[in-house]
Scaffold this motif. Structure first.
Motif, PDB file in Angstrom:
ATOM      1  N   PRO A 146     -15.469   4.159  -1.626  1.00 13.21           N
ATOM      2  CA  PRO A 146     -15.232   3.185  -2.685  1.00 13.21           C
ATOM      3  C   PRO A 146     -14.689   3.839  -3.959  1.00 13.21           C
ATOM      4  O   PRO A 146     -14.750   5.053  -4.131  1.00 13.21           O
ATOM      5  CB  PRO A 146     -16.635   2.618  -2.943  1.00 13.21           C
ATOM      6  CG  PRO A 146     -17.549   3.761  -2.620  1.00 13.21           C
ATOM      7  CD  PRO A 146     -16.884   4.481  -1.474  1.00 13.21           C
ATOM      8  N   VAL A 147     -14.177   2.993  -4.843  1.00 14.33           N
ATOM      9  CA  VAL A 147     -13.744   3.397  -6.173  1.00 14.33           C
ATOM     10  C   VAL A 147     -14.579   2.620  -7.171  1.00 14.33           C
ATOM     11  O   VAL A 147     -14.738   1.405  -7.039  1.00 14.33           O
ATOM     12  CB  VAL A 147     -12.241   3.102  -6.386  1.00 14.33           C
ATOM     13  CG1 VAL A 147     -11.843   3.332  -7.827  1.00 14.33           C
ATOM     14  CG2 VAL A 147     -11.397   3.934  -5.444  1.00 14.33           C
ATOM     15  N   GLN A 148     -15.143   3.320  -8.155  1.00 17.21           N
ATOM     16  CA  GLN A 148     -15.951   2.664  -9.183  1.00 17.21           C
ATOM     17  C   GLN A 148     -15.468   3.121 -10.552  1.00 17.21           C
ATOM     18  O   GLN A 148     -15.329   4.323 -10.800  1.00 17.21           O
ATOM     19  CB  GLN A 148     -17.426   3.018  -9.023  1.00 17.21           C
ATOM     20  CG  GLN A 148     -18.311   2.337 -10.034  1.00 17.21           C
ATOM     21  CD  GLN A 148     -19.784   2.677  -9.843  1.00 17.21           C
ATOM     22  OE1 GLN A 148     -20.150   3.445  -8.976  1.00 17.21           O
ATOM     23  NE2 GLN A 148     -20.613   2.094 -10.679  1.00 17.21           N
ATOM     24  N   VAL A 149     -15.203   2.155 -11.437  1.00 16.71           N
ATOM     25  CA  VAL A 149     -14.727   2.460 -12.786  1.00 16.71           C
ATOM     26  C   VAL A 149     -15.633   1.747 -13.779  1.00 16.71           C
ATOM     27  O   VAL A 149     -15.822   0.534 -13.707  1.00 16.71           O
ATOM     28  CB  VAL A 149     -13.264   1.989 -12.971  1.00 16.71           C
ATOM     29  CG1 VAL A 149     -12.791   2.282 -14.392  1.00 16.71           C
ATOM     30  CG2 VAL A 149     -12.356   2.656 -11.943  1.00 16.71           C
ATOM     31  N   VAL A 150     -16.189   2.529 -14.718  1.00 15.38           N
ATOM     32  CA  VAL A 150     -17.050   1.991 -15.777  1.00 15.38           C
ATOM     33  C   VAL A 150     -16.522   2.495 -17.111  1.00 15.38           C
ATOM     34  O   VAL A 150     -16.551   3.699 -17.370  1.00 15.38           O
ATOM     35  CB  VAL A 150     -18.526   2.438 -15.588  1.00 15.38           C
ATOM     36  CG1 VAL A 150     -19.376   1.915 -16.736  1.00 15.38           C
ATOM     37  CG2 VAL A 150     -19.061   1.993 -14.252  1.00 15.38           C
ATOM     38  N   ASP A 151     -16.000   1.604 -17.934  1.00 17.75           N
ATOM     39  CA  ASP A 151     -15.548   1.926 -19.283  1.00 17.75           C
ATOM     40  C   ASP A 151     -14.393   2.935 -19.279  1.00 17.75           C
ATOM     41  O   ASP A 151     -14.565   4.100 -19.639  1.00 17.75           O
ATOM     42  CB  ASP A 151     -16.727   2.444 -20.124  1.00 17.75           C
ATOM     43  CG  ASP A 151     -16.390   2.532 -21.605  1.00 17.75           C
ATOM     44  OD1 ASP A 151     -15.390   1.930 -22.035  1.00 17.75           O
ATOM     45  OD2 ASP A 151     -17.121   3.237 -22.330  1.00 17.75           O
ATOM     46  N   HIS A 152     -13.215   2.457 -18.882  1.00 20.40           N
ATOM     47  CA  HIS A 152     -12.018   3.310 -18.880  1.00 20.40           C
ATOM     48  C   HIS A 152     -10.952   2.706 -19.786  1.00 20.40           C
ATOM     49  O   HIS A 152     -10.713   1.509 -19.774  1.00 20.40           O
ATOM     50  CB  HIS A 152     -11.446   3.435 -17.457  1.00 20.40           C
ATOM     51  CG  HIS A 152     -10.196   4.244 -17.426  1.00 20.40           C
ATOM     52  ND1 HIS A 152     -10.210   5.619 -17.476  1.00 20.40           N
ATOM     53  CD2 HIS A 152      -8.888   3.881 -17.397  1.00 20.40           C
ATOM     54  CE1 HIS A 152      -8.960   6.053 -17.467  1.00 20.40           C
ATOM     55  NE2 HIS A 152      -8.138   5.028 -17.424  1.00 20.40           N
ATOM     56  N   ALA A 153     -10.290   3.574 -20.566  1.00 20.46           N
ATOM     57  CA  ALA A 153      -9.170   3.153 -21.408  1.00 20.46           C
ATOM     58  C   ALA A 153      -7.924   3.888 -20.933  1.00 20.46           C
ATOM     59  O   ALA A 153      -7.890   5.112 -20.961  1.00 20.46           O
ATOM     60  CB  ALA A 153      -9.461   3.490 -22.876  1.00 20.46           C
TER      61      ALA A 153
END
Length: 161
Positions: A146-153
């Motif tokens: 899986p791919v998980q993204v938390v708080d990316h700009a």
């Protein structure tokens, strides 16, 4: 900084502004039927860490052969982590606090970036990609995870199959 490891090592690179110079620590995990046998096996494992001006390479020489879950975990503390290139044949990669670009590739393991601000190019054959509080352009692929993204700009180009 470049870190290369071909033999089943988890690699963790951490920005450590309080450190006066880079430090590398290797933790060795062995398997045996008893504690006594484990201690004897541990004494025979040879870990070499070759630290150059801009790179670190690690290899473990296991007595006989590496067993099941035996592994070496490598932790690198860097006083000013302005970017890093990592490659592991069979292990996880973690980078925390990099201000510059991160390039990470592993054949089998999780890739985690936390608090990194320079963008990244990431690949794992069998593991997850996780981004936590990151910024910059990130391009990555996992072929079995899986791919998980938390708080990316920033721009994301992440592929999971």
């Amino acid at each position: 900084m470049r870190i290369w490891e071909p033999s089943g090592t988890a690699v963790q690179v951490i920005d450590a502004p309080e450190a006066s110079r880079a430090a590398t620590v290797a933790l060795v995990h062995v398997e045996a039927a008893t504690e006594e046998l484990a201690r004897a096996r541990l004494e025979r494992v040879e870990v070499s860490i070759d630290r150059g001006a801009e790179s670190v390479a690690v290899e473990a020489d296991w007595p006989g052969a590496r067993r099941g879950n035996e592994r070496v975990s490598l932790q690198v503390l860097v006083p000013a982590l302005d970017g890093v290139r990592l490659r592991a044949g069979n292990g996880s990669l973690e980078v925390r606090g990099a201000a510059g670009p991160v390039v990470g590739e592993t054949g089998n393991g999780r890739v985690l970036l936390e608090g990194c601000a320079g963008g990244a190019r990431l690949a794992t054959g069998n593991g997850s990609i996780e981004l936590v509080r990151t910024s910059g352009e990130v391009v990555g692929a996992t072929f079995n995870g899986p791919v998980q993204v938390v708080d990316h700009a920033g721009a994301l180009d992440l592929e999971s199959s």
